[in-house]
Design a protein around this motif. Structure first.
Motif, PDB file in Angstrom:
ATOM      1  N   THR A   8       7.365 102.266 102.279  1.00  0.00           N
ATOM      2  CA  THR A   8       8.636 101.593 101.945  1.00  0.00           C
ATOM      3  C   THR A   8       8.880 100.463 102.947  1.00  0.00           C
ATOM      4  OG1 THR A   8      10.075 102.861 103.413  1.00  0.00           O
ATOM      5  CG2 THR A   8       9.629 103.841 101.262  1.00  0.00           C
ATOM      6  N   GLN A   9       9.922  99.708 102.649  1.00  0.00           N
ATOM      7  CA  GLN A   9      10.322  98.611 103.541  1.00  0.00           C
ATOM      8  C   GLN A   9      10.611  99.128 104.957  1.00  0.00           C
ATOM      9  OE1 GLN A   9      10.457  95.345 102.379  1.00  0.00           O
ATOM     10  NE2 GLN A   9      10.558  94.964 104.576  1.00  0.00           N
ATOM     11  N   MET A  10      11.243 100.331 105.029  1.00  0.00           N
ATOM     12  CA  MET A  10      11.582 100.884 106.348  1.00  0.00           C
ATOM     13  C   MET A  10      10.316 101.078 107.191  1.00  0.00           C
ATOM     14  SD  MET A  10      13.415 104.504 107.371  1.00  0.00           S
ATOM     15  CE  MET A  10      14.987 104.211 106.619  1.00  0.00           C
ATOM     16  N   ARG A  11       9.302 101.658 106.564  1.00  0.00           N
ATOM     17  CA  ARG A  11       8.037 101.915 107.284  1.00  0.00           C
ATOM     18  C   ARG A  11       7.384 100.599 107.683  1.00  0.00           C
ATOM     19  NH1 ARG A  11       5.255 106.486 109.574  1.00  0.00           N
ATOM     20  NH2 ARG A  11       3.298 105.539 110.194  1.00  0.00           N
ATOM     21  N   GLY A  17      14.948 106.656  97.486  1.00  0.00           N
ATOM     22  CA  GLY A  17      16.151 106.824  96.647  1.00  0.00           C
ATOM     23  C   GLY A  17      15.941 106.287  95.245  1.00  0.00           C
ATOM     24  N   ASN A  23      20.288 110.479 101.244  1.00  0.00           N
ATOM     25  CA  ASN A  23      18.985 109.847 101.496  1.00  0.00           C
ATOM     26  C   ASN A  23      19.104 108.507 102.244  1.00  0.00           C
ATOM     27  OD1 ASN A  23      16.064 108.974 100.674  1.00  0.00           O
ATOM     28  ND2 ASN A  23      17.389 107.419  99.738  1.00  0.00           N
ATOM     29  N   ALA A  24      20.270 107.863 102.202  1.00  0.00           N
ATOM     30  CA  ALA A  24      20.396 106.521 102.812  1.00  0.00           C
ATOM     31  C   ALA A  24      19.976 106.585 104.273  1.00  0.00           C
ATOM     32  CB  ALA A  24      21.839 106.030 102.707  1.00  0.00           C
ATOM     33  N   THR A  37      29.006 104.657 106.157  1.00  0.00           N
ATOM     34  CA  THR A  37      29.443 104.975 107.521  1.00  0.00           C
ATOM     35  C   THR A  37      30.958 104.824 107.655  1.00  0.00           C
ATOM     36  OG1 THR A  37      29.218 102.742 108.416  1.00  0.00           O
ATOM     37  CG2 THR A  37      27.239 104.109 108.408  1.00  0.00           C
ATOM     38  N   GLY A  75       5.469 109.772 106.782  1.00  0.00           N
ATOM     39  CA  GLY A  75       5.538 108.347 106.439  1.00  0.00           C
ATOM     40  C   GLY A  75       5.415 108.090 104.941  1.00  0.00           C
ATOM     41  N   MET A  76       6.213 107.141 104.459  1.00  0.00           N
ATOM     42  CA  MET A  76       6.157 106.722 103.041  1.00  0.00           C
ATOM     43  C   MET A  76       6.042 105.205 103.003  1.00  0.00           C
ATOM     44  SD  MET A  76       9.171 109.054 101.341  1.00  0.00           S
ATOM     45  CE  MET A  76      10.411 108.606 102.524  1.00  0.00           C
ATOM     46  N   GLY A 119      13.030 102.229  97.767  1.00  0.00           N
ATOM     47  CA  GLY A 119      12.347 103.287  98.498  1.00  0.00           C
ATOM     48  C   GLY A 119      12.453 104.644  97.813  1.00  0.00           C
ATOM     49  N   LYS A 141      17.883 112.293 113.053  1.00  0.00           N
ATOM     50  CA  LYS A 141      17.171 113.119 112.065  1.00  0.00           C
ATOM     51  C   LYS A 141      17.104 114.589 112.489  1.00  0.00           C
ATOM     52  CE  LYS A 141      16.371 110.013 108.893  1.00  0.00           C
ATOM     53  NZ  LYS A 141      17.003 110.134 107.580  1.00  0.00           N
ATOM     54  N   SER A 177      13.266 113.708 108.286  1.00  0.00           N
ATOM     55  CA  SER A 177      11.999 113.013 108.545  1.00  0.00           C
ATOM     56  C   SER A 177      11.133 113.929 109.398  1.00  0.00           C
ATOM     57  CB  SER A 177      12.320 111.726 109.328  1.00  0.00           C
ATOM     58  OG  SER A 177      11.162 111.133 109.842  1.00  0.00           O
ATOM     59  N   GLY A 183      21.448 105.636  98.975  1.00  0.00           N
ATOM     60  CA  GLY A 183      20.254 104.820  99.243  1.00  0.00           C
ATOM     61  C   GLY A 183      19.378 104.715  98.008  1.00  0.00           C
ATOM     62  N   ALA A 184      20.028 104.521  96.841  1.00  0.00           N
ATOM     63  CA  ALA A 184      19.316 104.598  95.556  1.00  0.00           C
ATOM     64  C   ALA A 184      18.657 103.282  95.142  1.00  0.00           C
ATOM     65  CB  ALA A 184      20.291 105.046  94.464  1.00  0.00           C
ATOM     66  N   THR A 225      24.418  97.363  99.613  1.00  0.00           N
ATOM     67  CA  THR A 225      24.568  96.024  99.032  1.00  0.00           C
ATOM     68  C   THR A 225      24.092  96.059  97.567  1.00  0.00           C
ATOM     69  OG1 THR A 225      22.304  95.313  99.485  1.00  0.00           O
ATOM     70  CG2 THR A 225      23.907  95.046 101.275  1.00  0.00           C
TER      71      THR A 225
HETATM   72  N1  NAP Z   1       9.921 105.337 104.895  1.00  0.00           N
HETATM   73  C1  NAP Z   1       9.453 106.334 105.642  1.00  0.00           C
HETATM   74  O1  NAP Z   1       8.310 106.303 106.121  1.00  0.00           O
HETATM   75  C2  NAP Z   1      10.313 107.546 105.886  1.00  0.00           C
HETATM   76  C3  NAP Z   1       9.723 108.662 106.485  1.00  0.00           C
HETATM   77  C4  NAP Z   1      10.478 109.799 106.690  1.00  0.00           C
HETATM   78  C5  NAP Z   1      11.810 109.814 106.309  1.00  0.00           C
HETATM   79  N2  NAP Z   1      12.375 108.714 105.737  1.00  0.00           N
HETATM   80  C6  NAP Z   1      13.774 108.800 105.328  1.00  0.00           C
HETATM   81  O2  NAP Z   1      13.822 108.755 103.908  1.00  0.00           O
HETATM   82  C7  NAP Z   1      15.046 108.120 103.498  1.00  0.00           C
HETATM   83  C8  NAP Z   1      14.715 106.947 102.591  1.00  0.00           C
HETATM   84  O3  NAP Z   1      13.946 106.024 103.352  1.00  0.00           O
HETATM   85  P1  NAP Z   1      13.354 104.681 102.690  1.00  0.00           P
HETATM   86  O4  NAP Z   1      12.209 104.292 103.506  1.00  0.00           O
HETATM   87  O5  NAP Z   1      13.230 104.865 101.227  1.00  0.00           O
HETATM   88  O6  NAP Z   1      14.575 103.665 103.005  1.00  0.00           O
HETATM   89  P2  NAP Z   1      14.744 102.119 102.625  1.00  0.00           P
HETATM   90  O7  NAP Z   1      13.693 101.676 101.671  1.00  0.00           O
HETATM   91  O8  NAP Z   1      14.926 101.386 103.911  1.00  0.00           O
HETATM   92  O9  NAP Z   1      16.154 102.120 101.820  1.00  0.00           O
HETATM   93  C9  NAP Z   1      17.320 102.431 102.498  1.00  0.00           C
HETATM   94  C10 NAP Z   1      18.424 102.668 101.475  1.00  0.00           C
HETATM   95  O10 NAP Z   1      19.616 103.101 102.174  1.00  0.00           O
HETATM   96  C11 NAP Z   1      20.704 102.260 101.804  1.00  0.00           C
HETATM   97  N3  NAP Z   1      21.633 102.149 102.936  1.00  0.00           N
HETATM   98  C12 NAP Z   1      21.339 101.797 104.218  1.00  0.00           C
HETATM   99  N4  NAP Z   1      22.453 101.809 104.968  1.00  0.00           N
HETATM  100  C13 NAP Z   1      23.470 102.174 104.145  1.00  0.00           C
HETATM  101  C14 NAP Z   1      24.866 102.329 104.315  1.00  0.00           C
HETATM  102  N5  NAP Z   1      25.456 102.144 105.501  1.00  0.00           N
HETATM  103  N6  NAP Z   1      25.639 102.681 103.235  1.00  0.00           N
HETATM  104  C15 NAP Z   1      25.059 102.861 102.027  1.00  0.00           C
HETATM  105  N7  NAP Z   1      23.726 102.746 101.810  1.00  0.00           N
HETATM  106  C16 NAP Z   1      22.953 102.389 102.851  1.00  0.00           C
HETATM  107  C17 NAP Z   1      20.055 100.914 101.459  1.00  0.00           C
HETATM  108  O11 NAP Z   1      20.945 100.113 100.691  1.00  0.00           O
HETATM  109  P3  NAP Z   1      20.629  98.492 100.524  1.00  0.00           P
HETATM  110  O12 NAP Z   1      19.440  98.403  99.601  1.00  0.00           O
HETATM  111  O13 NAP Z   1      21.862  97.917  99.934  1.00  0.00           O
HETATM  112  O14 NAP Z   1      20.321  97.989 101.907  1.00  0.00           O
HETATM  113  C18 NAP Z   1      18.830 101.421 100.699  1.00  0.00           C
HETATM  114  O15 NAP Z   1      19.196 101.791  99.384  1.00  0.00           O
HETATM  115  C19 NAP Z   1      15.765 107.711 104.791  1.00  0.00           C
HETATM  116  O16 NAP Z   1      16.705 108.695 105.140  1.00  0.00           O
HETATM  117  C20 NAP Z   1      14.637 107.670 105.810  1.00  0.00           C
HETATM  118  O17 NAP Z   1      15.106 107.865 107.125  1.00  0.00           O
HETATM  119  C21 NAP Z   1      11.652 107.595 105.519  1.00  0.00           C
END
Ligand code: NAP
Length: 243
Positions: A186-189, A15, A85-86, A60, A183-184, A13, A155, A138, A9-10, A35
């Motif tokens: 990022t796009q996910m949040r 990563g 991290n993905a 996966t 919470g961070m 966000g 999680k 998380s 997930g580099a 991707t």
């Molecule tokens: N954001 C938050 O508030 C938060 C809070 C607590 C924990 N977390 C955890 O922290 C980690 C990072 O979160 P984030 O918010 O930085 O995520 P993010 O911005 O949504 O980025 C997700 C990353 O995972 C990759 N990914 C997703 N599905 C994949 C797959 N099947 N195979 C390979 N790569 C895959 C994506 O690749 P593409 O760019 O190609 O799609 C992207 O690089 C996650 O585990 C998340 O659950 C996040």
């Protein structure tokens, strides 16, 4: 000495912040994303990326993970740190509204991907008798979040995976730790809770800095532990029960 680090997930966000930090420290990074979509924008934020290689695979899919392991073994002679991290956040929905597909997607992306990477890299770590695995969970892995059942279950599972690996590898210097960010921004949040909420969250750079300190041993943690990084602070460290 330069380390070899794999970060899933580099591309964006947390990563991407981790990728930048490890490269700045002079380490070599193998970054994985699903991707190529975010590579160009990611590379624009990294001043010197000669020690970075990006790899596109769906974590996966066991066959794609195995293909990556083969490529990695040709390109690198050892692995020092694996960061799982993905992740996939999905959308808020009540438990009964999750389709089976949606629930399984949470388990696949958030948990099975980490399992597959551990399954195929633990033998390499064990042959070196050394290394570190950092599994990103998380706050939702410490206490379930309503309307995020699939995500929370996946999680919680990460904590169990970490504890099992730690207990199975006490005969070598392989440390396995879970990081639970709050919470961070990022796009996910933002996809889950909206942009207005996302901008109020801690930055990925802050969390990445703490993770680097764990990797460097500046924040010493017993193998199997989990650490909570929330509201710009380390708020808890829990050591797994032994029995
Ligand atoms: N954001 C938050 O508030 C938060 C809070 C607590 C924990 N977390 C955890 O922290 C980690 C990072 O979160 P984030 O918010 O930085 O995520 P993010 O911005 O949504 O980025 C997700 C990353 O995972 C990759 N990914 C997703 N599905 C994949 C797959 N099947 N195979 C390979 N790569 C895959 C994506 O690749 P593409 O760019 O190609 O799609 C992207 O690089 C996650 O585990 C998340 O659950 C996040």
């Amino acid at each position: 000495m330069s380390r070899t680090v794999i970060i899933t997930g580099a591309s964006r966000g947390l990563g991407l912040s981790l990728t930048r930090r490890f490269l700045q420290a002079g380490d070599r990074v193998f970054g994985i994303s699903k991707t190529q979509q975010y590579w160009k924008s990611a590379l624009a934020t990294i001043p010197d990326h000669k020690n970075l290689s990006f790899h596109v695979l769906d974590l996966t899919k066991e066959s794609q993970v195995l293909k990556f392991v083969r490529i990695f073994k040709v390109k690198a002679s050892r692995i020092d740190i694996l960061i799982n991290n993905a992740g996939y956040g999905g959308r808020l929905m009540r438990t009964e509204d999750h389709s089976l597909n949606e629930f399984e997607r949470h388990l696949s992306v958030n948990l099975i991907s980490a399992f597959l990477m551990c399954k195929y890299f633990i033998p390499i770590f064990r042959s070196q008798k050394q290394g570190m695995i950092l599994n990103i969970s998380s706050m939702a892995g410490k206490r379930a979040v309503p309307n995020l059942a699939g995500y929370s279950v996946s999680k919680f599972g990460i904590l169990a995976l970490t504890q099992a690996i730690a207990k199975e590898n006490t005969d070598v210097d392989l440390k396995c730790v879970t990081v639970c960010p709050g919470g961070m921004n990022t796009q996910m949040r933002s996809d889950l809770f909206g942009e207005e909420d996302a901008v109020k969250q801690q930055s990925t750079d802050f969390v990445a800095d703490k993770i680097i300190k764990i990797a460097d041993g500046e924040i010493p943690l017993a193998s199997g532990s989990d650490i909570v990084i929330r509201h710009n602070k380390i708020t808890a460290v829990e050591v797994p029960p032994n029995s």
